[in-house]
Every structure is written in C-alpha cells, then in structure tokens.
Design a protein around this motif. Structure first.
Motif, short mmCIF file in Angstrom:
data_model
loop_
_atom_site.label_atom_id
_atom_site.label_comp_id
_atom_site.label_asym_id
_atom_site.label_seq_id
_atom_site.Cartn_x
_atom_site.Cartn_y
_atom_site.Cartn_z
N UNK A 107 0.82 -1.22 0.00
CA UNK A 107 0.00 0.00 0.00
C UNK A 107 0.85 1.26 0.00
N UNK A 108 2.16 1.08 -0.05
CA UNK A 108 3.06 2.22 -0.01
C UNK A 108 2.77 3.08 1.22
N UNK A 109 2.58 2.42 2.33
CA UNK A 109 2.27 3.11 3.57
C UNK A 109 3.49 3.07 4.49
N UNK A 110 3.75 4.18 5.15
CA UNK A 110 4.96 4.24 5.97
C UNK A 110 4.73 3.71 7.37
N UNK A 111 3.48 3.57 7.75
CA UNK A 111 3.20 2.96 9.06
C UNK A 111 1.78 2.41 9.08
N UNK A 112 1.42 1.85 10.21
CA UNK A 112 0.13 1.18 10.31
C UNK A 112 -1.04 2.13 10.06
N UNK A 113 -0.92 3.34 10.58
CA UNK A 113 -2.02 4.30 10.42
C UNK A 113 -2.31 4.52 8.94
N UNK A 114 -1.28 4.77 8.17
CA UNK A 114 -1.46 5.00 6.74
C UNK A 114 -2.01 3.75 6.07
N UNK A 115 -1.53 2.62 6.51
CA UNK A 115 -2.00 1.35 5.96
C UNK A 115 -3.50 1.20 6.14
N UNK A 116 -3.96 1.43 7.36
CA UNK A 116 -5.39 1.26 7.64
C UNK A 116 -6.21 2.28 6.86
N UNK A 117 -5.69 3.47 6.74
CA UNK A 117 -6.43 4.48 5.97
C UNK A 117 -6.59 4.03 4.52
N UNK A 118 -5.49 3.59 3.92
CA UNK A 118 -5.54 3.12 2.53
C UNK A 118 -6.53 1.97 2.40
N UNK A 119 -6.42 1.01 3.33
CA UNK A 119 -7.29 -0.15 3.27
C UNK A 119 -8.75 0.26 3.38
N UNK A 120 -9.01 1.23 4.24
CA UNK A 120 -10.39 1.70 4.41
C UNK A 120 -10.86 2.38 3.13
N UNK A 121 -9.99 3.15 2.53
CA UNK A 121 -10.34 3.83 1.28
C UNK A 121 -10.74 2.82 0.21
N UNK A 122 -10.02 1.73 0.17
CA UNK A 122 -10.31 0.70 -0.83
C UNK A 122 -11.40 -0.25 -0.34
N UNK A 123 -12.01 0.10 0.77
CA UNK A 123 -13.11 -0.70 1.34
C UNK A 123 -12.71 -2.15 1.56
N UNK A 124 -11.54 -2.34 2.10
CA UNK A 124 -11.04 -3.70 2.32
C UNK A 124 -11.22 -4.15 3.76
#
Lengths: 210, 210
Positions: free
Chosen positions: B192-209
């Motif tokens: 997800x090209x995320x630098x930490x867990x927070x960014x990861x979860x945000x991306x995942x939420x955006x993609x409705x995963x």
DNA sequence: AAAAATATACCGAAAAACCAGTAGAAATAA
DNA sequence: TTATTTCTACTGGTTTTTCGGTATATTTTT
C-alpha cells in the motif's frame, strides 16, 4: 431524431429477451449487441464504434457490474450506463451512481418506466425508477453509533496521523511540542475507544472523518 | 391541483429573495416560511403542519446542512429536501443524497431548472440540475491507483490489525510466530506504499477492504 | 518439473507509540 | 464573571512497531 446505439449486458436470457422486445418498439433506439458476460462486452466496446447507452446488470458470471461500469467510463466516458438490477439495497445503488452510472432500475420496473429512463439518461439526466427513488429518499434507520465530538485541532491531528505522519513530524508542522500531539492522539483514542492508532484510523474511516 | 407548501432555508438574503420571486410565480407553490439558520427552521418544522418541500442550503451559520437534512427526514419523512448549494464536489452531492435529499442544484442553475427540479421532486422523483448530473456522471480520475493484490492471509492479518490487535496477540490467535505476523504487516505496508500502520489502515479503508 | 507466489520464521537495533499521570494558558460558553 | 472546554506541555517508563536483513517449506501456476 438520430438513432441511439444501445447494448444489453445481462446473463439472464429471458431478461435480455424482454428488454430487447421493449427496446425494439422504440424507433429512436437500435440494439447494437447483447452480451451475457462483462468481459465479452468490454472486448466489444474496445473495438466498437460509438455506443450511446448500456443496460447493465450488476450480477454477472465473470466480473462485477461495478468494475464493468468503471471500465465503460474509462474506455468511453460519453457512453451512458443504466443499471438494471435486482439489488434494492441503498448502498449498492449509491455505489453504482458513485461509479458513473446514469440510472438505476429494478427488474420489476414497468416497461413504461424502462423506456422513460432510457430516454432520460440519453437526454443527459439521471434516471431512477420510482421504486429506486423511494429507496433513496426514505429515512435512514441506519442510525450509526453516535460519533464522538472532535475539536478542530483533533480533526487536524487525526488526518495527519492517518496520512502516516509521526507525532514528531506533526508537532513540527503545527509548531507545537511533540507531547501536545501525543496528548491529542491519546484523547482521540479515548474518544473512539480505540486501543491503538490502527483501531483509531479504522473507526475514523468508518465515520467518514478522514 | 393542490398547493404545495414550501420553505426556504438559506443564510444569504439575496438568494432567498431570488428563490422567493421565482417560487411565487408558480401558482401550485406556496412559501410557508423562510429561515436563515438550520435550528430556526427545525424548531418551526416541529410545530408546523405539513411541509412538502424544503429548499436547503448546505452552508448555514449554525448547523451543517447534512444534519438539517437528517433531522428533516427524521421529523417528517415525507417532506422533500432539495439542496441548493455552491458546493460542486461529487462527494458532497453524494453525501446529501445519502442522507435523504431528493435533489441537488447549484446556485448558478437557471430559473427554469429550479422550477423543473422543484416539480420533479414534488412528483416523487430525484432531481439533479444539468451541471450536477454532469458532475455525477463524469468519469472518476481518482480511480487511478490500482488496488494491490492481497493474499487471504494478508487480508486476515490486515483486519486484525485494524481491530487494534498487536502483532503478538495476532500471532497467538493464528498460532504462528510473532515474526510471521510482522512480516505480513511489513508486506502489507509495502503493497500500500504506507509508511506505518495508520497510513495502511487508511488506505485499506479507502479501498473498502476492512 | 520448474517457476512463482505464499506463508512461515528469525535477529538486532532504532524509532515510535503507548501508559499514567499532572497541569497551566487560552479560548468559549453560561 | 465564572465555568468549561480546548490546547498546550511535561516526566518517566514500557510496549510495540519499524527497518535492515535472511531464509526455508509449502502451495499454486505455468
């Protein structure tokens, strides 16, 4: 009046038959093809000349209607998409509109309604059948858990956390102490009853606060 | 033809003036009141007899148009809400429709368009002005980033992370080593090209995963 | 059968987050 | 003008994540 090229994508032969008959009765509409899978239609669309409108089912054997819709708008932005589906869930209707559909009918819509919606969509309007409109406008009983009240600063910090920034980097940009940011973070976690940042961001995303 | 009771809620006097004039020219519409704040109108609505339609601005001095809309549908589900706003962002339009609005106009809509939309809404249809329809149906360019492919295990771990669990606790439940979970976490962040867990979860939420 | 993807596992060090307090200053509401 | 909320800041310590590697066994795909 020019003739509009129309395509039907549905994996139920009887539905295709019914739609075809209704469409053929309209002299301004010409059926350019019927397809039973999303991929078959998309291949066709890549090669085809201008298609004005697609009557699209959501449940297809190969790929999801949402994906088909996105692809159509990518390949041919002016092609209108009119969803003809059995799904009456508000969220699905919203999702299709979100992805570029111009209209939505349930399969039990009357033939008059179908024809009206096709013409509305071709005229550049958004067309929903009466039943779909009713679903869309009826009150939501879906009262979510009450969202905690956040201060402006908290929302600001929340979004920076969600962007992947560390407390130190946020503190730097906001010209406050790192301790301050950590306090905000802690208060946010408390308000959302989250045990760590991951849970916090998930909650915030659920409440559409990002 | 019966007379429909209409209310205008907008904090710009000139807009109210303009709307009033246009509405008064229609013999089937009667202005039951005009308000400049959301709360003033809601108090009125609680006491009032049947109101058929509300022309509602989103940006109000006291409470947000979304909240007003939700309240209206709660207090009086049959009252139609037609949004008249300057906001042309797709997300805002969607949000209002999501919360029970029956129509959406931009303030630069023509008077013919306004009248048409009011009548459409009163007739039980959803009415969007031409410009709003264009916004809703134009292709989305934010669909660019393709969703990274996740394995089953990764999705499982992702959801446990989002639930606020630590790597150790996840490892425990899945009966694998903590190192394994940490590797999954790392791979997820990379995908997800995320630098930490927070960014990861945000991306995942955006993609409705989630 | 070979190649690729997936799931597993480990180490060490540094960075960041998290916990449990406390508390003053500034802005807002009553 | 109080009272409350919001924003700020600190101490000191513990836990967890993150980064940099590496590496093997098992599926799945070609």
């Amino acid at each position: 009046m020019s003739v509009n090229k129309l395509v039907i994508v549905d994996d139920h032969p009887i539905v295709v038959q019914g739609l075809s008959t209704l469409i053929q009765a309209e002299e301004d509409l010409h059926i350019a093809g019927t397809f039973t899978t999303g991929n078959a239609f998309l291949s066709f669309l890549k090669e085809a000349e201008r298609i004005d409108i697609v009557l699209l089912d959501i449940t297809l054997p190969d790929i999801n209607g949402v994906e088909v819709c996105k692809e159509i708008k990518k390949l041919s932005p002016d092609t209108k998409v009119l969803i003809i589906s059995n799904h009456s869930e508000r969220s699905i209707i919203m999702q299709m509109l979100q992805h570029g559909a111009s209209g939505y009918l349930l399969k039990n819509a009357s033939s008059e309604e179908l024809v009206r919606c096709v013409h509305d969509v071709l005229a550049g309007r958004i067309a929903l059948s009466a039943e779909v409109t009713a679903i869309m406008t009826r009150p939501l009983q879906n009262e979510l858990k009450d969202i905690p009240h956040l201060t402006k600063r908290e929302i600001q910090v929340l979004n920076m956390i969600a962007a992947g920034r560390t407390s130190a980097s946020i503190a730097d940009e906001l010209c406050v102490s790192q301790f301050t940011v950590e306090t905000h973070r802690r208060n946010l976690m408390q308000k959302f009853d989250a045990s760590n940042t991951a849970a916090l961001i998930k909650m915030a995303a659920e409440q559409k606060l990002l």
